[in-house]
Design a protein around this motif. Structure first.
Motif, PDB file in Angstrom:
ATOM      1  N   PHE A  21       0.837  -1.338  -0.030  1.00 46.74           N
ATOM      2  CA  PHE A  21       0.046   0.041  -0.046  1.00 46.74           C
ATOM      3  C   PHE A  21       0.759   1.158   0.025  1.00 46.74           C
ATOM      4  CE2 PHE A  21      -4.593  -0.372   1.535  1.00 46.74           C
ATOM      5  CZ  PHE A  21      -4.781   0.190   0.438  1.00 46.74           C
ATOM      6  N   ALA A  22       1.889   1.261   0.998  1.00 43.81           N
ATOM      7  CA  ALA A  22       2.521   2.596   1.133  1.00 43.81           C
ATOM      8  C   ALA A  22       3.876   2.517  -0.043  1.00 43.81           C
ATOM      9  CB  ALA A  22       2.920   2.692   2.299  1.00 43.81           C
ATOM     10  N   PRO A  23       4.472   3.649  -0.001  1.00 46.14           N
ATOM     11  CA  PRO A  23       5.642   3.587  -1.086  1.00 46.14           C
ATOM     12  C   PRO A  23       6.724   3.011  -0.234  1.00 46.14           C
ATOM     13  CG  PRO A  23       4.765   5.971  -0.666  1.00 46.14           C
ATOM     14  CD  PRO A  23       3.860   5.020   0.222  1.00 46.14           C
ATOM     15  N   ALA A  24       7.505   2.195  -1.069  1.00 47.10           N
ATOM     16  CA  ALA A  24       8.688   1.627  -0.537  1.00 47.10           C
ATOM     17  C   ALA A  24       9.860   2.467  -0.262  1.00 47.10           C
ATOM     18  CB  ALA A  24       9.225   0.460  -1.295  1.00 47.10           C
ATOM     19  N   PRO A  25      10.626   2.280   0.823  1.00 47.38           N
ATOM     20  CA  PRO A  25      11.842   3.169   1.140  1.00 47.38           C
ATOM     21  C   PRO A  25      12.634   3.219  -0.320  1.00 47.38           C
ATOM     22  CG  PRO A  25      11.625   1.628   2.759  1.00 47.38           C
ATOM     23  CD  PRO A  25      10.771   1.096   1.648  1.00 47.38           C
ATOM     24  N   GLU A 192       7.956   2.007   9.765  1.00 46.00           N
ATOM     25  CA  GLU A 192       8.225   1.142   8.441  1.00 46.00           C
ATOM     26  C   GLU A 192       7.743  -0.307   9.060  1.00 46.00           C
ATOM     27  OE1 GLU A 192       8.252   0.412   4.825  1.00 46.00           O
ATOM     28  OE2 GLU A 192       9.060   2.298   5.884  1.00 46.00           O
ATOM     29  N   GLU A 193       7.924  -0.722  10.394  1.00 44.06           N
ATOM     30  CA  GLU A 193       7.581  -1.932  10.799  1.00 44.06           C
ATOM     31  C   GLU A 193       5.881  -2.168  10.814  1.00 44.06           C
ATOM     32  OE1 GLU A 193       7.978  -5.020  14.688  1.00 44.06           O
ATOM     33  OE2 GLU A 193       9.000  -3.113  14.702  1.00 44.06           O
ATOM     34  N   ALA A 194       5.337  -0.995  11.412  1.00 47.72           N
ATOM     35  CA  ALA A 194       4.026  -1.045  11.275  1.00 47.72           C
ATOM     36  C   ALA A 194       3.444  -0.723  10.129  1.00 47.72           C
ATOM     37  CB  ALA A 194       3.659   0.492  12.285  1.00 47.72           C
ATOM     38  N   ASN A 197       3.403  -4.610   8.662  1.00 50.11           N
ATOM     39  CA  ASN A 197       2.488  -5.314   9.344  1.00 50.11           C
ATOM     40  C   ASN A 197       1.099  -4.931   8.843  1.00 50.11           C
ATOM     41  OD1 ASN A 197       4.232  -6.602  11.013  1.00 50.11           O
ATOM     42  ND2 ASN A 197       4.202  -5.092  12.569  1.00 50.11           N
ATOM     43  N   GLY A 198       0.973  -3.727   8.615  1.00 46.53           N
ATOM     44  CA  GLY A 198      -0.216  -3.215   7.919  1.00 46.53           C
ATOM     45  C   GLY A 198      -0.716  -4.082   6.781  1.00 46.53           C
ATOM     46  N   LEU A 199       0.364  -4.042   5.696  1.00 45.98           N
ATOM     47  CA  LEU A 199       0.313  -4.709   4.414  1.00 45.98           C
ATOM     48  C   LEU A 199      -0.034  -6.071   4.298  1.00 45.98           C
ATOM     49  CD1 LEU A 199       3.368  -2.801   2.689  1.00 45.98           C
ATOM     50  CD2 LEU A 199       0.852  -2.149   2.791  1.00 45.98           C
TER      51      LEU A 199
END
Length: 246
Positions: A21-25, A192-194, A197-199
């Motif tokens: 979902f979120a952009p990767a580093p 980033e861990e959260a 886990n959300g993904l």
């Protein structure tokens, strides 16, 4: 659309893939460029620690349309993520509509209310005007086009499941104040861990929702096909594969 969603859902469920979902580093190499199989195995272990990586059809080792194996994996991951999100929206929407919950304002300028009194969700769809149906279909089509045309494509170095920001790319001719994902920026400060886990939770919820919405529709069309839903959903005589049949 329904058949396509079903086929891709079943394919994706077998390869143990995951959402993004979120952009990767910036430092992370995309699955479309490197490590597709390694990503699949790591994600599969997190999403299902008991089954782990399971690919009896060996889809994760195939290639499609002349693309590389990593690019093919990216396509399959994108398919599962997208159909999982559609299924989650459909599952929640089905429950909401089945309970008569609807917006309080009219659906059109002539004062026509939302068709909550028409019956089950498929019957409510049938009660919509063709103009209203086309508005919904065209809006979803726009989102599909933008997800393919905006940003870096998920098969060409982008991140599967990451919807492009409306503020990037210049594809929309006027300013859009909010993005489709996280329009209010609630997740930007999450660790980033959260986020990871959300993904994983999104992936598992999407898989469950695919079975859920298919169960609702199946029981409505063929009574008794889903014993747990017998008597909970009403029979539907219409055709779910013909959106303009009524």
């Amino acid at each position: 659309f329904f058949v396509t969603m079903t086929k891709l859902s079943l394919i994706s469920l077998l390869i143990g893939s995951a959402a993004a979902f979120a952009p990767a580093p910036v430092a992370k190499t995309s699955v479309a460029l490197n490590g597709g199989m390694d990503d699949l195995k790591a994600i599969a272990e997190k999403s299902n620690p008991v089954l782990k990586f399971y690919d009896p059809l060996e889809l994760s080792s195939t290639t499609i349309w002349g693309n590389s194996n990593d690019e093919t994996i990216a396509f399959l991951r994108q398919s599962e993520i997208k159909h999982g999100r559609v299924a989650m929206a459909a599952f929640v929407g089905y429950i909401v509509q089945s309970n008569g919950i609807h917006f309080p304002w009219p659906i059109s300028t002539d004062g026509t209310p939302f068709p909550f009194a028409a019956g089950s969700p498929p019957e409510q769809w049938d009660a919509l005007s063709d103009a209203a149906k086309w508005q919904i279909i065209l809006f979803v089509g726009f989102l599909e086009w933008y997800s393919e045309a905006g940003g870096t494509h998920y098969m060409r170095g982008g991140v599967p499941g990451q919807f492009p920001k409306f503020s990037d790319g210049g594809l929309v001719p006027h300013p859009v104040p909010f993005n489709l994902f996280d329009p209010f920026g609630f997740s930007k400060n999450r660790s980033e861990e959260a986020k990871q886990n959300g993904l994983i939770k999104e992936l598992n919820n999407g898989r469950a929702a695919m079975f859920g919405i298919l169960g609702f529709i199946s029981e409505q069309r063929v009574e008794g096909s889903v014993p747990l839903l017998k008597g909970l959903v009403t029979h539907y005589d219409g055709e779910t594969m013909a959106p303009f049949a009524h």
